[in-house]
Enzyme design. Structure first.
Site, PDB file in Angstrom:
ATOM      1  N   HIS A   1      27.607  -8.685  30.880  1.00 17.06           N
ATOM      2  CA  HIS A   1      28.189 -10.003  30.647  1.00 17.06           C
ATOM      3  C   HIS A   1      27.429 -10.657  29.494  1.00 17.06           C
ATOM      4  CE1 HIS A   1      30.027 -10.540  34.931  1.00 17.06           C
ATOM      5  NE2 HIS A   1      30.264  -9.334  34.433  1.00 17.06           N
TER       6      HIS A   1
ATOM      7  N   GLU B   1      25.764 -13.399  29.122  1.00 16.75           N
ATOM      8  CA  GLU B   1      24.430 -13.916  29.423  1.00 16.75           C
ATOM      9  C   GLU B   1      23.416 -12.784  29.571  1.00 16.75           C
ATOM     10  OE1 GLU B   1      27.408 -16.749  31.484  1.00 16.75           O
ATOM     11  OE2 GLU B   1      27.245 -14.600  31.121  1.00 16.75           O
TER      12      GLU B   1
ATOM     13  N   CYS C   1      28.373 -16.404  36.228  1.00 17.49           N
ATOM     14  CA  CYS C   1      28.724 -15.840  37.533  1.00 17.49           C
ATOM     15  C   CYS C   1      27.434 -15.696  38.350  1.00 17.49           C
ATOM     16  CB  CYS C   1      29.424 -14.495  37.343  1.00 17.49           C
ATOM     17  SG  CYS C   1      28.325 -13.146  36.842  1.00 17.49           S
TER      18      CYS C   1
ATOM     19  N   CYS D   1      24.898 -13.328  36.717  1.00 23.07           N
ATOM     20  CA  CYS D   1      24.262 -13.874  35.513  1.00 23.07           C
ATOM     21  C   CYS D   1      23.315 -15.015  35.854  1.00 23.07           C
ATOM     22  CB  CYS D   1      25.323 -14.327  34.521  1.00 23.07           C
ATOM     23  SG  CYS D   1      26.254 -12.957  33.810  1.00 23.07           S
TER      24      CYS D   1
END
Length: 152
Positions: free
Chosen positions: A52, A54, A82, A85
């Site tokens: 992801h 991040e 999320c 993350c």
């Protein structure tokens, strides 16, 4: 910090997101006191499901600045982190998170999301006091996700 500086950093995250228009999750890590951008990244889930925006940005920052004091860093991201993350953010020690689009908004658009808010993860992390702030350039970030006709 002024709203214009928050906007400037979020625009950098948006620029990262625009590199992957079908998964417009972009992030930047900024040194709070100097304003220096320490790392940028965007979603790379085609390489790994855990990449992801991040996570990519945190890993890039760790690689570029191995001895950095993470407590002096802020993270800007186009969408609310999320749970995976936000947990990585907590483990890294980043004190402030700023995001544009919320998880509930992404769910409204039929993006697959786990409905655990970043702030909830932060509150359940007793060894950190991370501040999570949403709504930075929210409309601009929302447009990134609204223009995807078939979210995956």
């Amino acid at each position: 910090m002024s709203n214009s500086r928050h906007d400037d950093y979020m625009r950098l995250a948006i620029a990262e997101a625009n590199k992957v228009p079908n998964f417009p999750f972009g992030a930047v890590i900024v040194h709070r006191h100097s304003g220096q951008v320490m790392a940028k990244g965007h979603n790379q889930v085609n390489d790994s499901p855990t990449f992801h925006g991040e996570i990519v940005t945190i890993n890039r920052c760790a690689s570029l600045h191995p001895k950095i004091d993470w407590a002096e860093l802020d993270l800007y991201t186009t969408a609310e982190p999320c749970p995976m993350c936000q947990s990585a953010i907590e483990w890294s020690g980043i004190n402030n998170v700023y995001y544009g689009t919320s998880i509930p908004f992404l769910i409204e658009l039929n993006w697959k999301q786990i409905l655990i808010r970043a702030e909830d993860v932060s509150k359940k992390t007793p060894f950190r006091a991370t501040t999570v702030t949403g709504g930075i350039l929210e409309h601009e970030c929302n447009r990134l996700f609204e223009k995807i006709s078939h979210p995956q």
